[in-house]
Design a protein around this motif. Structure first.
Motif, mmCIF file in Angstrom:
data_model
loop_
_atom_site.group_PDB
_atom_site.id
_atom_site.type_symbol
_atom_site.label_atom_id
_atom_site.label_comp_id
_atom_site.label_asym_id
_atom_site.label_seq_id
_atom_site.Cartn_x
_atom_site.Cartn_y
_atom_site.Cartn_z
ATOM 1 N N SER A 84 90.564 10.825 29.247
ATOM 2 C CA SER A 84 90.985 9.865 30.276
ATOM 3 C C SER A 84 92.435 10.096 30.672
ATOM 4 C CB SER A 84 90.820 8.429 29.773
ATOM 5 O OG SER A 84 89.475 8.130 29.564
ATOM 6 N N TRP A 85 93.288 10.251 29.668
ATOM 7 C CA TRP A 85 94.703 10.469 29.958
ATOM 8 C C TRP A 85 94.921 11.802 30.667
ATOM 9 C CZ3 TRP A 85 98.478 14.002 28.780
ATOM 10 C CH2 TRP A 85 99.783 13.614 29.108
ATOM 11 N N LEU A 86 94.243 12.833 30.223
ATOM 12 C CA LEU A 86 94.370 14.140 30.857
ATOM 13 C C LEU A 86 93.970 14.053 32.331
ATOM 14 C CD1 LEU A 86 94.959 17.191 30.575
ATOM 15 C CD2 LEU A 86 92.573 17.482 29.862
ATOM 16 N N ARG A 87 92.880 13.371 32.618
ATOM 17 C CA ARG A 87 92.445 13.212 34.015
ATOM 18 C C ARG A 87 93.505 12.476 34.835
ATOM 19 N NH1 ARG A 87 87.734 14.073 36.323
ATOM 20 N NH2 ARG A 87 86.551 14.051 34.370
ATOM 21 N N GLU A 88 94.071 11.408 34.260
ATOM 22 C CA GLU A 88 95.107 10.651 34.969
ATOM 23 C C GLU A 88 96.354 11.505 35.199
ATOM 24 O OE1 GLU A 88 95.781 6.763 33.199
ATOM 25 O OE2 GLU A 88 93.628 6.540 32.863
ATOM 26 N N ALA A 89 96.734 12.300 34.217
ATOM 27 C CA ALA A 89 97.915 13.157 34.362
ATOM 28 C C ALA A 89 97.697 14.216 35.439
ATOM 29 C CB ALA A 89 98.252 13.817 33.023
ATOM 30 N N ALA A 167 87.520 21.325 41.829
ATOM 31 C CA ALA A 167 88.536 20.877 40.872
ATOM 32 C C ALA A 167 87.967 19.924 39.818
ATOM 33 C CB ALA A 167 89.710 20.234 41.603
ATOM 34 N N ASP A 168 87.152 18.978 40.218
ATOM 35 C CA ASP A 168 86.587 18.038 39.239
ATOM 36 C C ASP A 168 85.638 18.751 38.277
ATOM 37 O OD1 ASP A 168 87.993 15.835 40.176
ATOM 38 O OD2 ASP A 168 86.411 15.250 41.570
ATOM 39 N N ASP A 172 86.061 19.170 34.173
ATOM 40 C CA ASP A 172 85.037 18.879 33.165
ATOM 41 C C ASP A 172 84.824 20.058 32.220
ATOM 42 O OD1 ASP A 172 84.684 16.335 34.204
ATOM 43 O OD2 ASP A 172 82.948 16.906 35.434
ATOM 44 N N ILE A 173 84.868 21.267 32.747
ATOM 45 C CA ILE A 173 84.715 22.459 31.902
ATOM 46 C C ILE A 173 85.868 22.548 30.905
ATOM 47 C CG2 ILE A 173 84.797 24.999 31.900
ATOM 48 C CD1 ILE A 173 83.209 24.880 34.548
ATOM 49 N N SER A 176 85.640 19.807 28.240
ATOM 50 C CA SER A 176 84.638 20.083 27.209
ATOM 51 C C SER A 176 85.086 21.221 26.290
ATOM 52 C CB SER A 176 83.280 20.388 27.840
ATOM 53 O OG SER A 176 83.313 21.594 28.555
ATOM 54 N N ALA A 177 85.941 22.098 26.775
ATOM 55 C CA ALA A 177 86.480 23.161 25.919
ATOM 56 C C ALA A 177 87.529 22.612 24.943
ATOM 57 C CB ALA A 177 87.089 24.274 26.767
ATOM 58 N N ILE A 178 88.193 21.544 25.316
ATOM 59 C CA ILE A 178 89.188 20.922 24.433
ATOM 60 C C ILE A 178 88.495 20.129 23.326
ATOM 61 C CG2 ILE A 178 91.003 19.156 24.306
ATOM 62 C CD1 ILE A 178 91.783 19.996 27.180
ATOM 63 N N LEU A 179 87.462 19.398 23.697
ATOM 64 C CA LEU A 179 86.756 18.572 22.727
ATOM 65 C C LEU A 179 85.814 19.436 21.898
ATOM 66 C CD1 LEU A 179 85.900 15.498 24.953
ATOM 67 C CD2 LEU A 179 87.797 15.747 23.352
ATOM 68 N N THR A 180 85.633 19.037 20.651
ATOM 69 C CA THR A 180 84.719 19.769 19.771
ATOM 70 C C THR A 180 83.325 19.181 19.885
ATOM 71 O OG1 THR A 180 85.207 18.307 17.928
ATOM 72 C CG2 THR A 180 86.593 20.268 18.150
#
Length: 190
Positions: A84-89, A167-168, A172-173, A176-180
């Motif tokens: 959420s924060w990454l998207r807002e940033a 971009a959106d 998302d890609i 999902s690469a950041i999250l395990t």
């Protein structure tokens, strides 16, 4: 600050917000002064350099992102909070087309007017990332600098006419690469 000087300052920031959103970070300072209804000399008295103007413009946004990170740390699951924060940033960075280059340069230059604002934002994101990593929800091989770089990269993608529509999807890609894998169920919380 005198009342008239404060009024001019606020008018300049409002005009800068609009003009930079329309024209990008290299927007004409003359256009900003004109839209604010003040002379160019008044603009330079308040903001002696373009970087000082961008700092004032972005500082409020970055402060809001820092506050938002604190809220997300306590109100959401770590994986959801981080994304959420990454998207807002990224959204904030995309609102001011062309500012990404200034952000990236400022983070490495302690003498830059933008440096403190960028460091504060990076630190806020790093806390969210570390929290997600501590729960096993984010890659352990990333740090706040990597996250800050990804904000810049994702904002840059949105600035590219040929890629703006994707971009959106690209966000998302990357998210999902950041999250395990364990973060899959974490995304559904809240």
């Amino acid at each position: 600050m005198r009342a008239d000087a404060k009024k001019n300052y606020e008018q300049l920031l409002t005009a800068a917000r609009d003009v930079v959103a329309e024209q990008g970070a290299d927007a004409s300072l003359r256009d900003i002064a004109r839209r604010a209804g003040v002379g160019l000399g008044t603009l330079y008295r308040h903001f002696p350099t373009r970087e000082a103007l961008l700092d004032a413009l972005l500082r409020a946004c970055f402060d809001e992102l820092t506050t938002r990170a604190g809220e997300l740390e306590t109100s959401r699951s770590p994986g959801v909070a981080l994304v959420s924060w990454l998207r807002e940033a990224v959204t904030v960075s995309r609102n001011y087309r062309g500012v990404t280059e200034s952000m990236m340069a400022a983070i490495a230059d302690p003498d830059s007017a933008l440096h403190a604002s960028c460091v504060t934002m990076r630190t806020a994101g790093a806390r969210l990332l570390a929290r997600a990593q501590d729960k096993g929800l984010a890659r352990p091989d990333m740090d706040g600098t990597d996250l800050f770089a990804l904000i810049g990269a994702l904002a840059w993608l949105g600035d590219q006419a040929a890629l703006a529509q994707r971009a959106d999807h690209l966000f998302d890609i990357i998210a999902s690469a950041i999250l395990t894998e364990r973060a899959g169920s974490d995304r559904d919380e809240d």
